[in-house]
Design a protein around this motif. Structure first.
Motif, mmCIF file in Angstrom:
data_model
loop_
_atom_site.group_PDB
_atom_site.id
_atom_site.type_symbol
_atom_site.label_atom_id
_atom_site.label_comp_id
_atom_site.label_asym_id
_atom_site.label_seq_id
_atom_site.Cartn_x
_atom_site.Cartn_y
_atom_site.Cartn_z
ATOM 1 N N PRO A 173 -3.601 3.277 5.272
ATOM 2 C CA PRO A 173 -2.712 2.309 4.618
ATOM 3 C C PRO A 173 -2.133 1.280 5.578
ATOM 4 N N VAL A 220 -4.575 -1.508 5.979
ATOM 5 C CA VAL A 220 -4.567 -2.332 4.761
ATOM 6 C C VAL A 220 -3.336 -3.248 4.759
ATOM 7 N N SER A 221 -2.193 -2.694 5.153
ATOM 8 C CA SER A 221 -0.962 -3.485 5.199
ATOM 9 C C SER A 221 -1.099 -4.664 6.152
ATOM 10 N N PRO A 261 0.811 -1.223 0.000
ATOM 11 C CA PRO A 261 0.000 0.000 0.000
ATOM 12 C C PRO A 261 0.843 1.271 0.000
ATOM 13 N N PHE A 291 -5.061 5.562 0.281
ATOM 14 C CA PHE A 291 -5.789 4.702 1.210
ATOM 15 C C PHE A 291 -6.129 5.536 2.442
ATOM 16 N N ALA A 300 -3.827 -6.143 7.065
ATOM 17 C CA ALA A 300 -4.766 -7.117 6.509
ATOM 18 C C ALA A 300 -4.077 -7.965 5.429
ATOM 19 N N ILE A 301 -3.289 -7.304 4.600
ATOM 20 C CA ILE A 301 -2.592 -8.019 3.525
ATOM 21 C C ILE A 301 -1.620 -9.039 4.102
#
Length: 518
Positions: free
Chosen positions: A369, A372-373, A356, A366, A375-376
């Motif tokens: 971010p 998101v990181s 991200p 984002f 989650a990834i």
């Protein structure tokens, strides 16, 4: 001596000469560095190194494995010349690095003299500095600001003109730099000695792995050793001195020891690797799924032993700080906050965690971010776990059915390398500079499985090339290049592990000589 001379004359041919010259060419300069370290003048050390190299060549020619000589004998002139050129380039590069390792002011001998980070960064400085801080027993060794503190410069080993790195490993790993400090308190002496140990250990591990595989598959892997060394991730590991490459060697040595029923040795090696870098723990899952209880027991036992010894040597503070401070901040990515604040760090980070932040560099926004990181990386970690269980079970069933031989040993090696390479990218910060070396070794190990034809060979070579270099120094193209390289590392890791572990779909082994000639 007459028997050795006869063996040398009868064994000498282009193939044995190439492999013996490669090993002798890498090992002889190490002797020069050692001699200079103990006070022998450089002018006197070089002739001794040359003589030692010649003697090594004389000794090694009859000992080049017959399968490698036979394989090289079947190669056409062009691939042989290219392999010889790769070997020569590696010997020159590593020899030049020896000069830079001994005197950091001679940066013209480094891999990339014009890149400041490559010239000044040294992972060993973080290891040794953390060991010294642990001796003091006052500071949190996982507080990165301590490694940039002018007040602590008086306590820590002097590293100028290099820059001091930080420490983000488990406390047990400090047993290694503590042992080094017992030999010398001078950082640059330790740095040169670490270079000697690093090159010798990495070379030995690759030789052991190829010998264990055996057969034509082991011959191909052994012959490709210069190619593995020619890749930038391998050479950068040597220059920066990060333990990453040696951890791969320890893990493979441990797994091979288990295969040979040397469980104590295997447990000692694998346990230290796990405590050094954490990601080799994926091989613990492999052992448990395959019901290798004795191997798992010895690994756990040595892990406990290292922990007790480290606790006795270092005291409780590094352990308390690691559990209460480092682990939460590493897991969340907070310890590596520069990953999302510093553009070069964002670009060099090949972890899924950093995707991200790379996309933000080219305008993709984002709301959060960091969320998101996280989650990834959670999804990625789950996929690696599922893969580890699946391929471990597949190989367990194949071995239980009686499958064995060099082809099956190569299959095991490829699966181990794939699992370790993929697992190494679970860290929030997994820089290309050393983490990509697992992918490079994986590609080499998979080479004997390649099918003939350009449609198989060309993508393979392109993939190896993409992960072996670093992209253009322009943000936009660099984001695209690194994302592509990361994708290659992830996809090939999963695909190769699944491919070779499945008996029904495992590719037929094809002589690589014919592949390269075609």
């Amino acid at each position: 001596m007459s028997a050795q001379s006869a063996a040398f004359r009868s064994s000498l041919n282009a193939g044995s000469a190439l492999m013996a010259a490669f090993f002798a060419g890498l090992l002889a300069p190490l002797l020069v560095v050692l001699l200079v370290l103990v006070g022998v003048p450089f002018g006197a050390s070089v002739p001794v190194g040359i003589i030692a190299g010649a003697l090594l060549f004389f000794f090694l020619v009859p000992r080049v494995p017959a399968n490698q000589v036979e394989y090289l004998r079947g190669k056409s002139r062009t691939p042989f010349v290219l392999l010889a050129l790769a070997a020569l380039l590696v010997v020159v590069a590593v020899g030049r690095l020896g000069v830079f390792m001994f005197d950091p002011n001679l940066k013209q001998f480094s891999l990339t003299p014009k890149i400041d980070f490559m010239v000044k960064h040294t992972c060993l400085s973080g290891y040794v500095s953390a060991a010294v801080l642990a001796e003091q027993g006052k500071e949190n060794i996982f507080n990165l600001s301590n490694y940039k503190s002018h007040e602590l410069d008086a306590v820590l080993p002097a590293v100028e003109p290099l820059e001091r790195d930080y420490y983000a490993y488990p406390p047990q790993f400090l047993l290694l730099p503590k042992a080094m400090l017992s030999m010398s308190r001078d950082f640059f002496t330790l740095r040169a000695g670490w270079y000697v140990l690093y090159v010798a250990a990495a070379l030995l591990s690759m030789w052991v792995v190829a010998s264990w595989v055996g057969g034509r598959e082991g011959a191909v892997l052994g012959v490709l050793t210069p190619v593995v060394w020619l890749s930038l991730p391998t050479l950068v590991n040597v220059q920066l001195g990060n333990i990453h490459l040696l951890v791969f060697g320890l893990c493979l040595g441990g797994m091979i020891s288990f295969d040979k029923k040397r469980h104590a040795l295997g447990g000692a090696m694998l346990a230290f690797a796990i405590l050094a870098k954490i990601f080799p723990g994926v091989l613990g899952i492999y052992l448990l799924v395959q019901r290798r209880w004795k191997a798992a027991f010895w690994t756990a036992g040595f892990g406990a032993l290292y922990t007790v010894v480290a606790f006795w040597v270092l005291g409780e503070k590094p352990f308390v700080d690691y559990i209460t401070s480092a682990v939460p901040r590493i897991s969340s990515g907070e310890l590596f906050d520069f990953v999302w604040n510093f553009t070069p760090a964002i670009l060099v980070n090949y972890s899924p965690f950093g995707v991200p932040f790379k996309l933000q560099l080219v305008g993709v926004q984002f709301a959060d971010p960091l969320a998101v990181s996280r989650a990834i990386i959670a999804v990625y970690s789950l996929l690696v776990l599922v893969l580890a269980v699946a391929v471990s079970h597949r190989l367990y069933k194949r071995e239980a059915s009686g499958e064995e031989g060099s082809r099956f040993r190569l299959t095991q090696l490829v699966v181990w390398l794939a699992l370790m390479s993929l697992s190494s990218f679970r860290s929030p910060f997994a820089p290309w500079t050393y983490c990509a070396v697992g992918g490079v070794w994986l590609f080499a190990a998979y080479a004997p499985f390649l099918r003939s034809g350009a449609k198989h060979l060309v993508p393979f070579i392109l993939g190896w090339f993409v992960i072996s270099i670093y992209g253009p120094p322009i943000v936009g193209p660099m984001v695209a290049f690194t994302l592509a390289a990361q994708t290659v590392l992830y996809v090939t890791g999963f695909w190769i592990a699944l491919k070779v572990s499945a008996p029904a779909t495992a590719p037929a082994s094809v002589p690589v000589a014919s592949v390269q000639q075609g």
